[in-house]
Design a protein around this motif. Structure first.
Motif, PDB file in Angstrom:
ATOM      1  N   LEU A 112       0.863  -1.170   0.000  1.00 60.95           N
ATOM      2  CA  LEU A 112       0.000   0.000   0.000  1.00 60.95           C
ATOM      3  C   LEU A 112       0.905   1.228   0.000  1.00 60.95           C
ATOM      4  O   LEU A 112       1.635   1.470   0.960  1.00 60.95           O
ATOM      5  CB  LEU A 112      -0.918   0.011   1.226  1.00 60.95           C
ATOM      6  CG  LEU A 112      -1.762   1.282   1.417  1.00 60.95           C
ATOM      7  CD1 LEU A 112      -2.690   1.509   0.229  1.00 60.95           C
ATOM      8  CD2 LEU A 112      -2.553   1.211   2.714  1.00 60.95           C
ATOM      9  N   LEU A 113       0.869   1.970  -1.091  1.00 61.10           N
ATOM     10  CA  LEU A 113       1.647   3.200  -1.220  1.00 61.10           C
ATOM     11  C   LEU A 113       0.690   4.379  -1.132  1.00 61.10           C
ATOM     12  O   LEU A 113      -0.281   4.451  -1.892  1.00 61.10           O
ATOM     13  CB  LEU A 113       2.396   3.232  -2.552  1.00 61.10           C
ATOM     14  CG  LEU A 113       3.286   2.016  -2.853  1.00 61.10           C
ATOM     15  CD1 LEU A 113       3.948   2.165  -4.206  1.00 61.10           C
ATOM     16  CD2 LEU A 113       4.337   1.828  -1.761  1.00 61.10           C
ATOM     17  N   LEU A 114       0.935   5.271  -0.204  1.00 62.01           N
ATOM     18  CA  LEU A 114       0.071   6.433  -0.016  1.00 62.01           C
ATOM     19  C   LEU A 114       0.788   7.693  -0.511  1.00 62.01           C
ATOM     20  O   LEU A 114       1.963   7.913  -0.195  1.00 62.01           O
ATOM     21  CB  LEU A 114      -0.292   6.600   1.459  1.00 62.01           C
ATOM     22  CG  LEU A 114      -1.095   5.441   2.063  1.00 62.01           C
ATOM     23  CD1 LEU A 114      -1.373   5.711   3.535  1.00 62.01           C
ATOM     24  CD2 LEU A 114      -2.398   5.216   1.305  1.00 62.01           C
ATOM     25  N   GLY A 375      -2.598   3.407 -16.838  1.00 66.46           N
ATOM     26  CA  GLY A 375      -1.193   3.120 -17.119  1.00 66.46           C
ATOM     27  C   GLY A 375      -0.817   1.672 -16.909  1.00 66.46           C
ATOM     28  O   GLY A 375      -1.665   0.787 -16.834  1.00 66.46           O
ATOM     29  N   ALA A 376       0.492   1.445 -16.776  1.00 64.24           N
ATOM     30  CA  ALA A 376       1.026   0.087 -16.735  1.00 64.24           C
ATOM     31  C   ALA A 376       0.507  -0.728 -15.561  1.00 64.24           C
ATOM     32  O   ALA A 376       0.298  -1.938 -15.688  1.00 64.24           O
ATOM     33  CB  ALA A 376       2.554   0.147 -16.690  1.00 64.24           C
ATOM     34  N   CYS A 377       0.287  -0.103 -14.409  1.00 64.69           N
ATOM     35  CA  CYS A 377      -0.155  -0.878 -13.244  1.00 64.69           C
ATOM     36  C   CYS A 377      -1.651  -1.131 -13.260  1.00 64.69           C
ATOM     37  O   CYS A 377      -2.162  -1.882 -12.426  1.00 64.69           O
ATOM     38  CB  CYS A 377       0.250  -0.192 -11.941  1.00 64.69           C
ATOM     39  SG  CYS A 377      -0.917   1.041 -11.332  1.00 64.69           S
ATOM     40  N   GLN A 378      -2.357  -0.506 -14.219  1.00 67.17           N
ATOM     41  CA  GLN A 378      -3.806  -0.689 -14.350  1.00 67.17           C
ATOM     42  C   GLN A 378      -4.553  -0.425 -13.041  1.00 67.17           C
ATOM     43  O   GLN A 378      -5.493  -1.124 -12.679  1.00 67.17           O
ATOM     44  CB  GLN A 378      -4.112  -2.091 -14.876  1.00 67.17           C
ATOM     45  CG  GLN A 378      -3.710  -2.331 -16.318  1.00 67.17           C
ATOM     46  CD  GLN A 378      -4.560  -1.545 -17.304  1.00 67.17           C
ATOM     47  OE1 GLN A 378      -5.677  -1.923 -17.605  1.00 67.17           O
ATOM     48  NE2 GLN A 378      -4.013  -0.443 -17.816  1.00 67.17           N
ATOM     49  N   GLY A 379      -4.095   0.592 -12.331  1.00 64.14           N
ATOM     50  CA  GLY A 379      -4.784   1.001 -11.122  1.00 64.14           C
ATOM     51  C   GLY A 379      -4.430   0.248  -9.862  1.00 64.14           C
ATOM     52  O   GLY A 379      -4.988   0.527  -8.795  1.00 64.14           O
ATOM     53  N   LYS A 380      -3.498  -0.694  -9.944  1.00 66.62           N
ATOM     54  CA  LYS A 380      -3.174  -1.477  -8.741  1.00 66.62           C
ATOM     55  C   LYS A 380      -2.562  -0.611  -7.651  1.00 66.62           C
ATOM     56  O   LYS A 380      -2.731  -0.889  -6.461  1.00 66.62           O
ATOM     57  CB  LYS A 380      -2.246  -2.640  -9.102  1.00 66.62           C
ATOM     58  CG  LYS A 380      -2.920  -3.743  -9.897  1.00 66.62           C
ATOM     59  CD  LYS A 380      -1.981  -4.896 -10.153  1.00 66.62           C
ATOM     60  CE  LYS A 380      -2.707  -6.056 -10.839  1.00 66.62           C
ATOM     61  NZ  LYS A 380      -3.211  -5.698 -12.163  1.00 66.62           N
ATOM     62  N   ILE A 381      -1.855   0.455  -8.032  1.00 67.43           N
ATOM     63  CA  ILE A 381      -1.275   1.358  -7.046  1.00 67.43           C
ATOM     64  C   ILE A 381      -2.254   2.484  -6.710  1.00 67.43           C
ATOM     65  O   ILE A 381      -2.642   2.679  -5.562  1.00 67.43           O
ATOM     66  CB  ILE A 381       0.059   1.959  -7.561  1.00 67.43           C
ATOM     67  CG1 ILE A 381       1.065   0.841  -7.883  1.00 67.43           C
ATOM     68  CG2 ILE A 381       0.622   2.935  -6.535  1.00 67.43           C
ATOM     69  CD1 ILE A 381       1.430  -0.016  -6.700  1.00 67.43           C
ATOM     70  N   CYS A 382      -2.683   3.229  -7.736  1.00 66.01           N
ATOM     71  CA  CYS A 382      -3.498   4.419  -7.471  1.00 66.01           C
ATOM     72  C   CYS A 382      -4.913   4.076  -7.007  1.00 66.01           C
ATOM     73  O   CYS A 382      -5.468   4.763  -6.148  1.00 66.01           O
ATOM     74  CB  CYS A 382      -3.534   5.318  -8.695  1.00 66.01           C
ATOM     75  SG  CYS A 382      -4.031   4.524 -10.232  1.00 66.01           S
ATOM     76  N   ALA A 386      -6.453   5.316  -3.553  1.00 67.41           N
ATOM     77  CA  ALA A 386      -7.689   6.112  -3.567  1.00 67.41           C
ATOM     78  C   ALA A 386      -8.764   5.478  -2.693  1.00 67.41           C
ATOM     79  O   ALA A 386      -9.524   6.178  -2.022  1.00 67.41           O
ATOM     80  CB  ALA A 386      -8.188   6.266  -4.996  1.00 67.41           C
ATOM     81  N   ARG A 387      -8.820   4.154  -2.711  1.00 66.29           N
ATOM     82  CA  ARG A 387      -9.817   3.463  -1.886  1.00 66.29           C
ATOM     83  C   ARG A 387      -9.584   3.759  -0.404  1.00 66.29           C
ATOM     84  O   ARG A 387     -10.527   3.951   0.363  1.00 66.29           O
ATOM     85  CB  ARG A 387      -9.757   1.958  -2.167  1.00 66.29           C
ATOM     86  CG  ARG A 387     -10.929   1.187  -1.597  1.00 66.29           C
ATOM     87  CD  ARG A 387     -11.010  -0.201  -2.192  1.00 66.29           C
ATOM     88  NE  ARG A 387      -9.928  -1.075  -1.794  1.00 66.29           N
ATOM     89  CZ  ARG A 387      -9.100  -1.690  -2.629  1.00 66.29           C
ATOM     90  NH1 ARG A 387      -9.214  -1.514  -3.933  1.00 66.29           N
ATOM     91  NH2 ARG A 387      -8.158  -2.479  -2.181  1.00 66.29           N
ATOM     92  N   TYR A 388      -8.311   3.812  -0.013  1.00 62.43           N
ATOM     93  CA  TYR A 388      -8.005   4.126   1.381  1.00 62.43           C
ATOM     94  C   TYR A 388      -8.275   5.603   1.677  1.00 62.43           C
ATOM     95  O   TYR A 388      -8.875   5.934   2.704  1.00 62.43           O
ATOM     96  CB  TYR A 388      -6.546   3.789   1.688  1.00 62.43           C
ATOM     97  CG  TYR A 388      -6.114   4.239   3.066  1.00 62.43           C
ATOM     98  CD1 TYR A 388      -6.491   3.524   4.197  1.00 62.43           C
ATOM     99  CD2 TYR A 388      -5.370   5.410   3.240  1.00 62.43           C
ATOM    100  CE1 TYR A 388      -6.125   3.966   5.470  1.00 62.43           C
ATOM    101  CE2 TYR A 388      -5.002   5.850   4.497  1.00 62.43           C
ATOM    102  CZ  TYR A 388      -5.384   5.119   5.616  1.00 62.43           C
ATOM    103  OH  TYR A 388      -5.032   5.552   6.862  1.00 62.43           O
TER     104      TYR A 388
END
Length: 419
Positions: A112-114, A375-382, A386-388
Motif C-alpha cells: 500500500l503506497l500512499l 497506465g502500466a499498473c492498471q490502477g493497482k497502485i493508485c 484512492a480506496r483508502y
C-alpha cells in the motif's frame, strides 16, 4: 500458442503456492504451478545476485522440483477468464488457455503506497520495492536510506539495506509506541518471531513517526518527518516508504469468489465460495510466510480430496493469532489521509492529481473523469491508494487483468467462442 491442462492448478509460487502444490501432488494428480516471476519463492523468497535463500525456501524449492507430477511455468501470468474452468495466460513467447478441475489461488499481496508531496521523486520507492531492487543487485553502499511506513516489513528492509552496505538514517513507524511495545512484549508466544525481532532491532527505529514530504530537484535529497508531534528535515539519498500490504484479489473477483474485508473469503478447508476454487496465503488476508505455508498445505490437501494433518491445522491457528496481533498493532493513523495536497499526484502513470478525482463517488467515476488507472499498473497502485484515502467501495476488476499482446486477446476470444 499452447493450451494446457492441470487437474489442480496453483496460481502463485510464493510460500503458499509452493506448499499447496507440494500437498496436492501427494495425491498423484497432475499439478500445474504458475507464477509471473522467473524463479519460485514469491516476494519474500525472491532470488537475486545479492540473495542467500533461507534453508526453508531451499527445501520447498527442491521438494517441488522433485515431484514429477508438478509442472512449473515461470514468467507466466493469468490475464483473463475465457469460459468455465478456463484461464487465458501469457508468457514472453506464448499464450494459450489453461483448463483445470480445481484451482488454488495463492496470488499474494502488494504494498500500500500512499501519496504525499514528493513521493514521485527519483529515489523514493516502496519499502518492499527497495528490498526487491537490492536483492536484484541495486548498489546502496554508502547511501543514506530512510525507511518509513508501517509493519514488521520495515525492520526486514532496514536489515537488507544494512547488509548491502547502506546507512539507515531513519526507520519511521507510524504506529504509536505504546502499541508496538505491547506487541513486542507479547512475542514470547512466538519464540521464533521474538528472536527475529531481537536480531532485526535497529537503533534508528522511531514510533509515532511518518514522512510528511520528500524534497529534491532531479532526485531525492531530503525528507520532512513528523516524529511524535515534532517536525524535522533529514538528508537522505533513498526513501523506502510502504504502509503494509493489500491482498491481490482481482483474479478471485473475476472468478466470482466472495470477498470479505478486502480479501478472499474461505472456509476451514481454504475453500472459497466457488466450490472448485481454493485460496491461501496473503490473498486471503495478510499473515506472513508461516501462515501462508500452513494455509497452502491445507488448500492443497483439500483440493486433492485429502484431509490435512492435524499439525498443519494447529499451525494455521497459531499463526492466525499472530496475524491478528500484527493487524491490531499496525492499524493506520487516519492522519495519513491528509498528507497529500490537491496538487499531489495520485496516478503517476497518467499524471492525475488528487484534485482531479476528489469529490468522485467511486473508482469508476474517477476513471471517467480522468485517465487515472490507465497506465502500466492498471490502477493497482493508485486505485488502492484512492480506496483508502476516500473510503471508496471495492471496484470490480476489468478484463484483461494486466496489459497483454493483441494475439493473446484474440486467442481468448477464439476459445470463448468454442466454449
Amino acid at each position: 500458442m499452447a493450451d494446457l491442462f492441470g487437474e489442480i492448478v496453483v496460481i502463485g509460487a510464493g510460500p503458499a503456492g509452493l506448499s499447496a502444490a507440494l500437498a496436492a501432488a501427494q495425491s498423484g494428480k497432475s499439478v500445474l504451478l504458475l507464477d509471473d516471476n522467473p524463479h519460485p519463492g514469491g516476494q519474500i523468497w525472491r532470488t537475486g545476485p545479492a540473495v542467500v535463500l533461507p534453508a526453508l525456501a531451499r527445501h520447498y524449492r527442491q521438494a517441488v522440483a522433485a515431484q514429477k507430477n508438478i509442472r512449473w511455468l515461470h514468467g507466466c501470468k493469468v490475464v483473463a477468464l475465457c469460459g468455465p474452468r478456463r484461464l487465458l495466460y501469457e508468457d514472453a513467447q506464448h499464450c494459450g488457455v489453461i483448463e483445470f478441475r480445481h484451482l488454488i489461488l495463492c496470488c499474494g499481496a502488494r504494498e500500500l503506497l500512499l501519496p504525499f508531496p514528493g513521493w514521485t521523486l527519483p529515489g523514493v520507492t516502496g519499502a518492499g520495492g527497495l528490498q526487491a531492487q537490492i536483492k536484484q543487485g541495486l548498489d546502496v553502499r554508502g547511501r543514506r536510506v530512510a525507511i518509513a511506513g508501517s509493519g514488521p516489513l520495515l525492520l526486514a528492509v532496514a536489515d537488507t539495506v544494512r547488509r548491502a552496505g547502506g546507512e539507515v538514517v531513519l526507520l519511521a513507524e507510524q504506529a504509536p509506541l505504546r502499541r508496538t511495545a505491547r506487541f513486542a512484549c507479547g512475542l514470547w508466544r512466538w519464540p521464533g518471531k521474538l528472536r527475529q525481532s531481537v536480531r532485526l532491532f535497529n537503533p534508528r527505529y522511531r514510533g509515532d513517526s511518518y514522512v510528511l514530504a520528500a524534497h529534491g530537484g532531479r532526485r531525492l535529497d531530503s525528507i520532512e518527518v513528523q516524529e511524535r508531534g515534532r517536525v524535522r528535515r533529514l538528508a537522505c539519498d533513498w526513501l523506502a516508504c510502504g504502509y503494509g500490504l493489500v491482498p491481490n484479489i482481482e483474479l478471485a473477483q473475476s472468478l466470482g469468489c466472495r470477498i470479505a474485508r478486502q480479501a478472499v473469503a474461505v472456509n476451514a478447508r481454504q475453500q472459497s465460495s466457488v466450490a472448485h476454487i481454493y485460496a491461501a496465503g496473503e490473498c486471503t488476508g495478510v499473515g506472513g510466510s508461516e501462515l501462508a505455508l500452513a494455509e497452502g498445505a491445507i488448500a492443497g490437501y483439500a483440493a486433492s480430496g485429502a484431509a490435512p494433518p492435524a499439525r498443519t491445522l494447529r499451525a494455521r491457528e497459531r499463526w492466525q493469532r499472530f496475524a491478528a496481533a500484527v493487524a491490531e498493532t499496525f492499524g493506520l493513523d487516519p492522519a495519513l489521509k491528509t498528507l497529500a495536497t490537491a496538487q499531489t499526484l495520485l496516478c503517476r502513470c497518467e499524471d492525475v492529481t488528487l484534485e482531479q478525482v476528489a469529490g468522485q463517488a467511486d473508482w469508476r467515476s474517477a476513471k471517467l473523469a480522468s485517465r487515472c488507472g490507465m497506465g502500466a499498473c492498471q490502477g493497482k497502485i493508485c486505485a488502492t491508494a484512492a480506496r483508502y484515502l476516500f473510503d471508496w467501495p471495492l471496484a470490480p476488476p476489468r478484463t484483461p487483468l494486466t496489459p497483454v499482446r493483441t494475439a493473446t486477446l484474440l486467442r481468448g476470444t477464439e476459445r470463448e467462442s468454442d466454449a
